[in-house]
Write an enzyme that holds these catalytic residues in place. Structure first.
Site, PDB file in Angstrom:
ATOM      1  N   LEU A  34       0.835  -1.212   0.000  1.00 33.12           N
ATOM      2  CA  LEU A  34       0.000   0.000   0.000  1.00 33.12           C
ATOM      3  C   LEU A  34       0.867   1.258   0.000  1.00 33.12           C
ATOM      4  N   ALA A  82       5.575  -3.366  -7.744  1.00 31.48           N
ATOM      5  CA  ALA A  82       6.696  -2.568  -8.261  1.00 31.48           C
ATOM      6  C   ALA A  82       6.411  -1.101  -7.998  1.00 31.48           C
ATOM      7  N   THR A  99      12.386  -1.761  -4.161  1.00 34.45           N
ATOM      8  CA  THR A  99      11.297  -2.709  -4.427  1.00 34.45           C
ATOM      9  C   THR A  99      11.555  -3.556  -5.676  1.00 34.45           C
ATOM     10  N   THR A 133       7.872  -5.209 -18.244  1.00 32.75           N
ATOM     11  CA  THR A 133       7.496  -4.113 -19.132  1.00 32.75           C
ATOM     12  C   THR A 133       8.307  -4.113 -20.430  1.00 32.75           C
ATOM     13  N   ASP A 134       7.746  -3.507 -21.466  1.00 36.85           N
ATOM     14  CA  ASP A 134       8.490  -3.351 -22.731  1.00 36.85           C
ATOM     15  C   ASP A 134       9.617  -2.321 -22.597  1.00 36.85           C
ATOM     16  N   GLU A 135       9.581  -1.503 -21.518  1.00 35.78           N
ATOM     17  CA  GLU A 135      10.580  -0.426 -21.404  1.00 35.78           C
ATOM     18  C   GLU A 135      11.995  -0.958 -21.214  1.00 35.78           C
ATOM     19  N   TYR A 159      13.551   3.589 -13.676  1.00 31.17           N
ATOM     20  CA  TYR A 159      12.458   2.600 -13.619  1.00 31.17           C
ATOM     21  C   TYR A 159      12.775   1.395 -14.499  1.00 31.17           C
ATOM     22  N   ALA A 161      15.539   0.429 -15.837  1.00 28.28           N
ATOM     23  CA  ALA A 161      16.759  -0.279 -15.427  1.00 28.28           C
ATOM     24  C   ALA A 161      16.459  -1.204 -14.249  1.00 28.28           C
ATOM     25  N   LYS A 163      13.532  -2.564 -13.542  1.00 27.39           N
ATOM     26  CA  LYS A 163      12.728  -3.694 -14.033  1.00 27.39           C
ATOM     27  C   LYS A 163      13.625  -4.664 -14.806  1.00 27.39           C
ATOM     28  N   ASN A 189      -0.447  -0.013 -20.493  1.00 25.12           N
ATOM     29  CA  ASN A 189      -1.834  -0.368 -20.202  1.00 25.12           C
ATOM     30  C   ASN A 189      -2.670   0.883 -19.974  1.00 25.12           C
ATOM     31  N   VAL A 215       1.394  18.094 -22.200  1.00 26.93           N
ATOM     32  CA  VAL A 215       2.010  17.172 -23.156  1.00 26.93           C
ATOM     33  C   VAL A 215       3.512  17.425 -23.175  1.00 26.93           C
ATOM     34  N   ASN A 258       1.587  10.329 -28.491  1.00 28.81           N
ATOM     35  CA  ASN A 258       0.871  10.854 -27.315  1.00 28.81           C
ATOM     36  C   ASN A 258      -0.163  11.916 -27.674  1.00 28.81           C
TER      37      ASN A 258
HETATM   38  P1  NAD Z   1       0.941   0.412  -9.767  1.00 24.97           P
HETATM   39  O1  NAD Z   1       1.991   1.391  -9.408  1.00 24.97           O
HETATM   40  O2  NAD Z   1      -0.422   0.878 -10.079  1.00 24.97           O
HETATM   41  O3  NAD Z   1       0.786  -0.659  -8.587  1.00 24.97           O
HETATM   42  C1  NAD Z   1       1.887  -1.222  -7.928  1.00 24.97           C
HETATM   43  C2  NAD Z   1       1.382  -1.912  -6.657  1.00 24.97           C
HETATM   44  O4  NAD Z   1       2.507  -2.525  -6.017  1.00 24.97           O
HETATM   45  C3  NAD Z   1       0.761  -0.946  -5.652  1.00 24.97           C
HETATM   46  O5  NAD Z   1      -0.430  -1.485  -5.138  1.00 24.97           O
HETATM   47  C4  NAD Z   1       1.821  -0.831  -4.550  1.00 24.97           C
HETATM   48  O6  NAD Z   1       1.283  -0.585  -3.277  1.00 24.97           O
HETATM   49  C5  NAD Z   1       2.460  -2.220  -4.624  1.00 24.97           C
HETATM   50  N1  NAD Z   1       3.836  -2.247  -4.101  1.00 24.97           N
HETATM   51  C6  NAD Z   1       4.843  -1.361  -4.365  1.00 24.97           C
HETATM   52  N2  NAD Z   1       5.952  -1.714  -3.694  1.00 24.97           N
HETATM   53  C7  NAD Z   1       5.662  -2.871  -3.031  1.00 24.97           C
HETATM   54  C8  NAD Z   1       6.409  -3.734  -2.186  1.00 24.97           C
HETATM   55  N3  NAD Z   1       7.680  -3.479  -1.887  1.00 24.97           N
HETATM   56  N4  NAD Z   1       5.791  -4.820  -1.666  1.00 24.97           N
HETATM   57  C9  NAD Z   1       4.485  -5.072  -1.958  1.00 24.97           C
HETATM   58  N5  NAD Z   1       3.725  -4.280  -2.733  1.00 24.97           N
HETATM   59  C10 NAD Z   1       4.311  -3.198  -3.270  1.00 24.97           C
HETATM   60  O7  NAD Z   1       1.544  -0.442 -10.964  1.00 24.97           O
HETATM   61  P2  NAD Z   1       0.800  -1.128 -12.202  1.00 24.97           P
HETATM   62  O8  NAD Z   1       0.663  -0.126 -13.286  1.00 24.97           O
HETATM   63  O9  NAD Z   1      -0.390  -1.861 -11.700  1.00 24.97           O
HETATM   64  O10 NAD Z   1       1.929  -2.151 -12.651  1.00 24.97           O
HETATM   65  C11 NAD Z   1       1.965  -3.485 -12.115  1.00 24.97           C
HETATM   66  C12 NAD Z   1       3.156  -4.211 -12.707  1.00 24.97           C
HETATM   67  O11 NAD Z   1       3.041  -4.243 -14.127  1.00 24.97           O
HETATM   68  C13 NAD Z   1       4.493  -3.534 -12.414  1.00 24.97           C
HETATM   69  O12 NAD Z   1       5.437  -4.539 -12.167  1.00 24.97           O
HETATM   70  C14 NAD Z   1       4.834  -2.786 -13.697  1.00 24.97           C
HETATM   71  O13 NAD Z   1       6.219  -2.678 -13.863  1.00 24.97           O
HETATM   72  C15 NAD Z   1       4.210  -3.703 -14.727  1.00 24.97           C
HETATM   73  N6  NAD Z   1       3.763  -3.048 -15.977  1.00 24.97           N
HETATM   74  C16 NAD Z   1       2.952  -1.951 -15.951  1.00 24.97           C
HETATM   75  C17 NAD Z   1       2.484  -1.407 -17.136  1.00 24.97           C
HETATM   76  C18 NAD Z   1       1.575  -0.208 -17.153  1.00 24.97           C
HETATM   77  O14 NAD Z   1       1.308   0.338 -18.247  1.00 24.97           O
HETATM   78  N7  NAD Z   1       1.037   0.245 -16.023  1.00 24.97           N
HETATM   79  C19 NAD Z   1       2.863  -1.986 -18.364  1.00 24.97           C
HETATM   80  C20 NAD Z   1       3.705  -3.082 -18.354  1.00 24.97           C
HETATM   81  C21 NAD Z   1       4.136  -3.628 -17.152  1.00 24.97           C
HETATM   82  O1  DAU Z   2       5.527   0.753 -21.546  1.00 23.25           O
HETATM   83  C1  DAU Z   2       5.058   0.216 -20.342  1.00 23.25           C
HETATM   84  C2  DAU Z   2       5.166   1.258 -19.255  1.00 23.25           C
HETATM   85  O2  DAU Z   2       4.123   2.208 -19.486  1.00 23.25           O
HETATM   86  C3  DAU Z   2       5.057   0.681 -17.851  1.00 23.25           C
HETATM   87  O3  DAU Z   2       6.135  -0.189 -17.629  1.00 23.25           O
HETATM   88  C4  DAU Z   2       5.054   1.803 -16.802  1.00 23.25           C
HETATM   89  O4  DAU Z   2       4.859   1.256 -15.516  1.00 23.25           O
HETATM   90  C5  DAU Z   2       3.924   2.751 -17.128  1.00 23.25           C
HETATM   91  O5  DAU Z   2       3.928   3.831 -16.224  1.00 23.25           O
HETATM   92  C6  DAU Z   2       4.052   3.263 -18.559  1.00 23.25           C
HETATM   93  O6  DAU Z   2       5.212   4.123 -18.703  1.00 23.25           O
HETATM   94  P1  DAU Z   2       5.164   5.442 -19.584  1.00 23.25           P
HETATM   95  O7  DAU Z   2       6.233   6.353 -19.149  1.00 23.25           O
HETATM   96  O8  DAU Z   2       5.096   5.107 -21.039  1.00 23.25           O
HETATM   97  O9  DAU Z   2       3.694   5.983 -19.152  1.00 23.25           O
HETATM   98  P2  DAU Z   2       3.166   7.442 -18.777  1.00 23.25           P
HETATM   99  O10 DAU Z   2       1.673   7.323 -18.691  1.00 23.25           O
HETATM  100  O11 DAU Z   2       3.893   8.037 -17.642  1.00 23.25           O
HETATM  101  O12 DAU Z   2       3.510   8.266 -20.096  1.00 23.25           O
HETATM  102  C7  DAU Z   2       3.034   7.877 -21.362  1.00 23.25           C
HETATM  103  C8  DAU Z   2       3.592   8.845 -22.377  1.00 23.25           C
HETATM  104  O13 DAU Z   2       2.968  10.119 -22.171  1.00 23.25           O
HETATM  105  C9  DAU Z   2       5.073   9.075 -22.230  1.00 23.25           C
HETATM  106  O14 DAU Z   2       5.635   9.263 -23.521  1.00 23.25           O
HETATM  107  C10 DAU Z   2       5.178  10.370 -21.425  1.00 23.25           C
HETATM  108  C11 DAU Z   2       3.938  11.130 -21.864  1.00 23.25           C
HETATM  109  N1  DAU Z   2       3.342  12.011 -20.838  1.00 23.25           N
HETATM  110  C12 DAU Z   2       3.077  11.499 -19.621  1.00 23.25           C
HETATM  111  C13 DAU Z   2       2.514  12.290 -18.628  1.00 23.25           C
HETATM  112  C14 DAU Z   2       2.237  11.735 -17.255  1.00 23.25           C
HETATM  113  C15 DAU Z   2       3.019  13.326 -21.164  1.00 23.25           C
HETATM  114  O15 DAU Z   2       3.224  13.770 -22.317  1.00 23.25           O
HETATM  115  N2  DAU Z   2       2.450  14.106 -20.197  1.00 23.25           N
HETATM  116  C16 DAU Z   2       2.212  13.640 -18.937  1.00 23.25           C
HETATM  117  O16 DAU Z   2       1.714  14.423 -18.086  1.00 23.25           O
END
Ligand code: NAD
Ligand code: DAU
Length: 358
Positions: A34, A82, A99, A133-135, A159, A161, A163, A189, A215, A258
């Site tokens: 949390l 994460a 983490t 993640t694809d990153e 981030y 690095a 992952k 996602n 943006v 974007n």
């Molecule tokens: P999020 O930040 O919404 O949720 C992360 C959750 O992990 C939170 O509930 C947080 O409380 C919990 N957490 C953090 N540190 C912790 C710890 N040390 N022990 C236990 N719980 C902990 O993240 P998300 O967007 O739901 O992403 C979930 C996973 O999917 C991550 O591993 C992320 O790298 C990966 N991922 C995310 C995306 C995306 O677009 N969001 C895309 C590809 C992969």
């Molecule tokens: O590709 C998967 C990743 O996607 C996950 O591993 C990460 O956990 C998730 O956060 C996400 O990373 P991004 O950096 O791609 O997502 P974000 O929503 O932060 O940004 C998406 C794009 O939009 C990126 O090119 C940055 C841009 N952006 C983001 C924000 C928050 C803006 O232009 N303005 C903004 O305010």
């Protein structure tokens, strides 16, 4: 049978639990620290549901994880936990190292000890699924082919690095100790319960609040968008049928710059929640300073998971983004509680007296 999921109070993990329990009765132990990103309000529909066991804790707490594994004897551990926001990793990388690297390492150690003492049948059936993640693959030029699973790792932010390091540890635990691991590397996602620090939910909530829509740079960075429920179905499929030690890329075949995403969100809001004076939400778009080291383009080749496991996304971007905007309009209270921080107080009032928080 039971599965243990880490980080399932977050965006993707919580969607995964809701979908899992809507489709089967196999209980879920949800271990989540949390952090600011963990929101148990997302899971209120499971209040009183014995199939969801919430445990407040850290994946790096070896004693706690060992006791949960011994108590619940899960047939699988799915690691979603994460630190996930790139911008936060640029401002303060420490939590990401703790983490994503140290936490994953400790979790792997706890799981290895548990797995080693299982009976042969349970040992063979056990799975550790790591959600990544694809990153980790770095950035593509406009003409590069999409990332396959054999693309070299070139992470560019703290981030990605962190992952990447966790992915390497997971791989090593398979090759060195035989731990039955699976890894998924997914693209961006979007969907319900997405924390409004990320692009799509931030644009929706800022637009509705009359605030600027920031943006970064020229807005021409490309991401490959996947509706969160499709990510969840991909993870279920990999857990069910993925080959041990393999990596599966997951993506939506939806590459978009974007600025196009932001324009689409504005157009949907103009249609669904038109402003009284007829002004488009587009007028709120503002260009701001770029993210340092900003990756230009991500694109996932999701051919392997389709060929081997028959998985394909169900949503197009047009259908998924429409559902997402509708969800945010219908769930203003969830958004308001996130913005005010009330979701964190709610955890105390809801759970403390029931003594489920450890
Ligand atoms: P999020 O930040 O919404 O949720 C992360 C959750 O992990 C939170 O509930 C947080 O409380 C919990 N957490 C953090 N540190 C912790 C710890 N040390 N022990 C236990 N719980 C902990 O993240 P998300 O967007 O739901 O992403 C979930 C996973 O999917 C991550 O591993 C992320 O790298 C990966 N991922 C995310 C995306 C995306 O677009 N969001 C895309 C590809 C992969
Ligand atoms: O590709 C998967 C990743 O996607 C996950 O591993 C990460 O956990 C998730 O956060 C996400 O990373 P991004 O950096 O791609 O997502 P974000 O929503 O932060 O940004 C998406 C794009 O939009 C990126 O090119 C940055 C841009 N952006 C983001 C924000 C928050 C803006 O232009 N303005 C903004 O305010």
């Amino acid at each position: 049978m039971t599965i243990l999921i880490t980080g399932a109070a977050g965006f993707i993990g919580a969607n995964f639990v809701l979908d899992w329990l809507a489709q089967c009765d196999e209980p879920v132990v949800n271990l989540d620290k949390l952090t600011y990103a963990g929101n148990l309000e997302t899971l209120t529909s499971l209040d009183g549901d014995a199939r969801h066991i919430f445990v407040h804790g850290d994946i790096g707490d070896s004693e706690l994880v060992a006791s949960l594994l011994a108590q619940h004897q899960p047939r699988a551990v799915l690691n979603f936990a994460a630190e996930s926001h790139v911008d936060r990793s640029i401002h303060s990388p420490e939590d990401f190292i703790q983490t994503n690297i140290v936490g994953t390492f400790r979790l792997l150690e706890s799981v290895r000890a548990y797995w080693n003492q299982l009976e042969a049948e349970a040992k063979a059936a056990f799975r550790f699924l790591h959600v990544s993640t694809d990153e980790v693959y770095g950035s593509l030029s406009a003409t590069d082919p999409a990332f396959t699973e054999t693309h070299r790792y070139e992470p560019n932010s703290p981030y990605s690095a962190s992952k990447a390091a966790s992915d390497h540890l997971v791989r090593a635990y398979h090759h060195t100790y035989g731990l039955p691991v699976l890894t998924t590397n997914c693209s961006n996602n979007y969907g319900p319960y997405h924390f409004p620090e990320k692009l799509i939910p931030l644009m929706i909530v800022n637009a509705l609040a009359g605030k600027a829509l920031p943006v970064y740079g020229d807005g021409m960075q490309v991401r490959d968008w996947l509706y969160v429920k499709d990510h969840c179905s991909a993870i279920r499929r990999v857990l069910e049928a993925g080959r041990l030690g393999e990596v599966y890329n997951v993506g939506g075949w939806n590459e978009k710059p974007n600025i196009e995403i932001v324009n689409t969100v504005c157009a949907l809001l103009d249609e669904m929640r038109p402003q009284a004076d007829g002004t488009s939400y587009r007028t709120q778009i503002t260009t701001v300073k770029d993210r340092p080291g900003h990756d230009r383009r991500y694109a996932i080749d999701a051919g392997k998971i389709e060929r081997e496991l028959g998985w394909k996304p169900a949503e197009t971007f047009a259908s998924g983004i429409r559902k997402t905007v509708q969800w945010y309009l219908a769930n203003a209270e969830w958004v308001a509680n996130v913005q005010s921080g009330a979701y964190r107080d709610w955890v105390q009032t809801q759970y403390a007296k029931e003594d489920v928080l450890q």
